[in-house]
Design a protein around this motif. Structure first.
Motif, PDB file in Angstrom:
ATOM      1  N   ALA A  59     -13.010   1.189  17.176  1.00 29.29           N
ATOM      2  CA  ALA A  59     -12.850   1.589  18.568  1.00 29.29           C
ATOM      3  C   ALA A  59     -12.305   3.001  18.709  1.00 29.29           C
ATOM      4  CB  ALA A  59     -11.932   0.607  19.292  1.00 29.29           C
ATOM      5  N   SER A  60     -11.625   3.497  17.659  1.00 25.60           N
ATOM      6  CA  SER A  60     -11.008   4.826  17.725  1.00 25.60           C
ATOM      7  C   SER A  60     -10.846   5.377  16.315  1.00 25.60           C
ATOM      8  CB  SER A  60      -9.636   4.749  18.401  1.00 25.60           C
ATOM      9  OG  SER A  60      -8.724   4.016  17.575  1.00 25.60           O
ATOM     10  N   VAL A  61     -10.634   6.702  16.231  1.00 28.93           N
ATOM     11  CA  VAL A  61     -10.390   7.286  14.910  1.00 28.93           C
ATOM     12  C   VAL A  61      -9.054   6.815  14.360  1.00 28.93           C
ATOM     13  CG1 VAL A  61     -11.855   9.303  15.202  1.00 28.93           C
ATOM     14  CG2 VAL A  61      -9.475   9.417  15.941  1.00 28.93           C
ATOM     15  N   ASP A  62      -8.094   6.529  15.228  1.00 26.19           N
ATOM     16  CA  ASP A  62      -6.806   6.013  14.749  1.00 26.19           C
ATOM     17  C   ASP A  62      -6.995   4.681  14.039  1.00 26.19           C
ATOM     18  OD1 ASP A  62      -5.414   8.191  15.727  1.00 26.19           O
ATOM     19  OD2 ASP A  62      -4.884   7.212  17.623  1.00 26.19           O
ATOM     20  N   GLU A  63      -7.839   3.819  14.609  1.00 27.84           N
ATOM     21  CA  GLU A  63      -8.113   2.525  13.976  1.00 27.84           C
ATOM     22  C   GLU A  63      -8.840   2.727  12.644  1.00 27.84           C
ATOM     23  OE1 GLU A  63     -10.611  -1.643  14.709  1.00 27.84           O
ATOM     24  OE2 GLU A  63     -10.633  -0.059  16.242  1.00 27.84           O
ATOM     25  N   MET A  64      -9.832   3.625  12.619  1.00 23.75           N
ATOM     26  CA  MET A  64     -10.557   3.895  11.384  1.00 23.75           C
ATOM     27  C   MET A  64      -9.622   4.465  10.320  1.00 23.75           C
ATOM     28  SD  MET A  64     -13.836   6.429  10.691  1.00 23.75           S
ATOM     29  CE  MET A  64     -12.874   7.944  10.975  1.00 23.75           C
ATOM     30  N   ASN A  65      -8.835   5.477  10.703  1.00 19.20           N
ATOM     31  CA  ASN A  65      -7.906   6.087   9.745  1.00 19.20           C
ATOM     32  C   ASN A  65      -6.959   5.049   9.167  1.00 19.20           C
ATOM     33  OD1 ASN A  65      -9.095   8.508  10.450  1.00 19.20           O
ATOM     34  ND2 ASN A  65      -7.305   9.332  11.507  1.00 19.20           N
ATOM     35  N   GLN A  66      -6.383   4.229  10.034  1.00 19.51           N
ATOM     36  CA  GLN A  66      -5.394   3.254   9.569  1.00 19.51           C
ATOM     37  C   GLN A  66      -6.030   2.187   8.685  1.00 19.51           C
ATOM     38  OE1 GLN A  66      -2.019   3.791  10.264  1.00 19.51           O
ATOM     39  NE2 GLN A  66      -1.913   2.376   8.533  1.00 19.51           N
ATOM     40  N   THR A  67      -7.263   1.791   9.000  1.00 18.81           N
ATOM     41  CA  THR A  67      -7.970   0.809   8.166  1.00 18.81           C
ATOM     42  C   THR A  67      -8.165   1.350   6.751  1.00 18.81           C
ATOM     43  OG1 THR A  67      -9.124  -0.152  10.068  1.00 18.81           O
ATOM     44  CG2 THR A  67     -10.114  -0.504   7.890  1.00 18.81           C
ATOM     45  N   ILE A  68      -8.587   2.613   6.659  1.00 23.45           N
ATOM     46  CA  ILE A  68      -8.768   3.213   5.338  1.00 23.45           C
ATOM     47  C   ILE A  68      -7.435   3.303   4.608  1.00 23.45           C
ATOM     48  CG2 ILE A  68      -9.464   5.292   4.074  1.00 23.45           C
ATOM     49  CD1 ILE A  68     -11.486   5.831   6.339  1.00 23.45           C
ATOM     50  N   ILE A  69      -6.396   3.758   5.287  1.00 20.87           N
ATOM     51  CA  ILE A  69      -5.068   3.866   4.661  1.00 20.87           C
ATOM     52  C   ILE A  69      -4.603   2.509   4.142  1.00 20.87           C
ATOM     53  CG2 ILE A  69      -2.617   4.320   5.111  1.00 20.87           C
ATOM     54  CD1 ILE A  69      -3.574   6.445   7.180  1.00 20.87           C
ATOM     55  N   ASP A  70      -4.717   1.470   4.982  1.00 19.31           N
ATOM     56  CA  ASP A  70      -4.243   0.138   4.595  1.00 19.31           C
ATOM     57  C   ASP A  70      -5.025  -0.423   3.415  1.00 19.31           C
ATOM     58  OD1 ASP A  70      -2.411   0.277   6.655  1.00 19.31           O
ATOM     59  OD2 ASP A  70      -3.554  -1.009   8.024  1.00 19.31           O
ATOM     60  N   ASN A  71      -6.363  -0.321   3.475  1.00 19.05           N
ATOM     61  CA  ASN A  71      -7.178  -0.868   2.388  1.00 19.05           C
ATOM     62  C   ASN A  71      -6.993  -0.084   1.095  1.00 19.05           C
ATOM     63  OD1 ASN A  71      -8.179  -2.930   3.994  1.00 19.05           O
ATOM     64  ND2 ASN A  71      -9.965  -1.766   4.653  1.00 19.05           N
ATOM     65  N   TRP A  72      -6.847   1.225   1.217  1.00 21.96           N
ATOM     66  CA  TRP A  72      -6.573   2.090   0.062  1.00 21.96           C
ATOM     67  C   TRP A  72      -5.282   1.652  -0.615  1.00 21.96           C
ATOM     68  CZ3 TRP A  72      -8.660   7.486  -0.574  1.00 21.96           C
ATOM     69  CH2 TRP A  72      -7.989   8.222  -1.565  1.00 21.96           C
ATOM     70  N   ASN A  73      -4.210   1.519   0.161  1.00 18.82           N
ATOM     71  CA  ASN A  73      -2.889   1.243  -0.406  1.00 18.82           C
ATOM     72  C   ASN A  73      -2.729  -0.183  -0.913  1.00 18.82           C
ATOM     73  OD1 ASN A  73      -2.095   3.875   0.015  1.00 18.82           O
ATOM     74  ND2 ASN A  73      -1.043   3.450   1.937  1.00 18.82           N
ATOM     75  N   LYS A  74      -3.598  -1.090  -0.471  1.00 22.30           N
ATOM     76  CA  LYS A  74      -3.581  -2.452  -1.019  1.00 22.30           C
ATOM     77  C   LYS A  74      -4.067  -2.464  -2.468  1.00 22.30           C
ATOM     78  CE  LYS A  74      -4.237  -4.887   3.363  1.00 22.30           C
ATOM     79  NZ  LYS A  74      -5.217  -5.597   4.228  1.00 22.30           N
ATOM     80  N   ARG A  75      -4.855  -1.461  -2.833  1.00 26.75           N
ATOM     81  CA  ARG A  75      -5.426  -1.419  -4.182  1.00 26.75           C
ATOM     82  C   ARG A  75      -4.767  -0.384  -5.082  1.00 26.75           C
ATOM     83  NH1 ARG A  75     -11.592  -1.677  -5.992  1.00 26.75           N
ATOM     84  NH2 ARG A  75     -10.961  -3.841  -5.890  1.00 26.75           N
ATOM     85  N   VAL A  76      -4.519   0.797  -4.552  1.00 29.74           N
ATOM     86  CA  VAL A  76      -4.056   1.927  -5.358  1.00 29.74           C
ATOM     87  C   VAL A  76      -2.532   1.947  -5.410  1.00 29.74           C
ATOM     88  CG1 VAL A  76      -4.061   4.434  -5.583  1.00 29.74           C
ATOM     89  CG2 VAL A  76      -6.107   3.253  -4.721  1.00 29.74           C
ATOM     90  N   ALA A  77      -1.993   2.080  -6.610  1.00 31.19           N
ATOM     91  CA  ALA A  77      -0.549   2.191  -6.794  1.00 31.19           C
ATOM     92  C   ALA A  77      -0.140   3.660  -6.773  1.00 31.19           C
ATOM     93  CB  ALA A  77      -0.136   1.552  -8.116  1.00 31.19           C
ATOM     94  N   PRO A  78       1.128   3.937  -6.500  1.00 30.72           N
ATOM     95  CA  PRO A  78       1.577   5.336  -6.459  1.00 30.72           C
ATOM     96  C   PRO A  78       1.332   6.102  -7.757  1.00 30.72           C
ATOM     97  CG  PRO A  78       3.193   3.911  -5.413  1.00 30.72           C
ATOM     98  CD  PRO A  78       2.182   3.007  -6.042  1.00 30.72           C
ATOM     99  N   THR A  79       1.264   5.410  -8.878  1.00 29.90           N
ATOM    100  CA  THR A  79       1.070   6.072 -10.171  1.00 29.90           C
ATOM    101  C   THR A  79      -0.399   6.198 -10.566  1.00 29.90           C
ATOM    102  OG1 THR A  79       1.414   3.927 -11.242  1.00 29.90           O
ATOM    103  CG2 THR A  79       3.326   5.392 -11.068  1.00 29.90           C
ATOM    104  N   ASP A  80      -1.318   5.693  -9.755  1.00 25.73           N
ATOM    105  CA  ASP A  80      -2.747   5.770 -10.060  1.00 25.73           C
ATOM    106  C   ASP A  80      -3.309   7.140  -9.659  1.00 25.73           C
ATOM    107  OD1 ASP A  80      -2.824   3.144 -10.994  1.00 25.73           O
ATOM    108  OD2 ASP A  80      -3.322   2.315  -9.020  1.00 25.73           O
TER     109      ASP A  80
END
Length: 202
Positions: free
Chosen positions: A27-48
């Motif tokens: 519905a918005s770029v904010d929703e798209m941005n946050q979806t990518i951030i959330d899905n990214w961080n569920k998989r990627v660790a800070p040391t990756d």
């Protein structure tokens, strides 16, 4: 661990909605941005490490530095060390801004920058990572990981589209949520699946 992605197009409002080229049903770029951030961080660790193969964002403001600041803020929320390969929508000004505001995390700079591409070795294979698909000809053990073409695939088995819109997730046994960077095992599954598909067509 190492991960791969491309064409996040943060803030790109014109991509919102359903299309054949780059479906972004948000519905918005904010929703798209946050979806990518959330899905990214569920998989990627800070040391990756994540190799981002270009077209990070598309956002224009006046003054222009405000968009660079906003993109930097989004990227700073993503886990991992980011190896950024310049895409056709990534400006030199953005890379300069990120370089000037490059935090140190886990003993290294969060961002590294590449104008053209990166070559790495993985399990007796080489990944040549570029934004644009590269026609390498007949090669042994070299796979071109790329983005740029969104919901299309190059009809060459040595080319794998790793963008967030890639249709080549059809080779995966388990689908990943939108915006999730691909692991090396998923890349290899795509490589094997595409090679098998080409073999069956002969």
């Amino acid at each position: 661990m190492e991960f791969f992605t491309s064409d996040t197009h943060f803030f790109h409002e014109d991509l919102l909605g359903d299309s054949d080229f780059a479906p972004r049903p948000f519905a918005s770029v904010d929703e798209m941005n946050q979806t990518i951030i959330d899905n990214w961080n569920k998989r990627v660790a800070p040391t990756d490490t994540v190799y981002h193969l270009g077209d990070i964002a598309l956002y224009f403001t006046k003054p222009a530095v405000k968009s660079d600041e906003a993109v930097c803020n989004v990227l700073s929320q993503l886990n991992g060390h980011l190896e950024l390969i310049k895409g056709n929508h990534d400006s030199r000004a953005l890379f300069k801004y990120l370089a000037a505001h490059n935090p140190i995390e886990n003993g290294q700079s969060k961002f590294a920058f590449h104008d053209v591409g990166v070559l790495i070795k993985y399990d007796h294979r080489q990944y040549y990572m570029t934004h644009y698909p590269m026609m390498l000809g007949i090669v042994n053990q070299i796979i071109n990981l790329h983005g740029h073409i969104h919901h299309y695939a190059v009809p060459v088995k040595e080319n794998i589209n790793v963008g967030v819109d890639t249709p080549e997730t059809r080779y995966l046994t388990e689908q990943v949520p939108f915006g999730t960077p691909f692991s090396t095992s998923e890349i290899e599954e795509m490589v094997a699946g595409k090679a098998q598909e080409f073999q069956e067509k002969q």
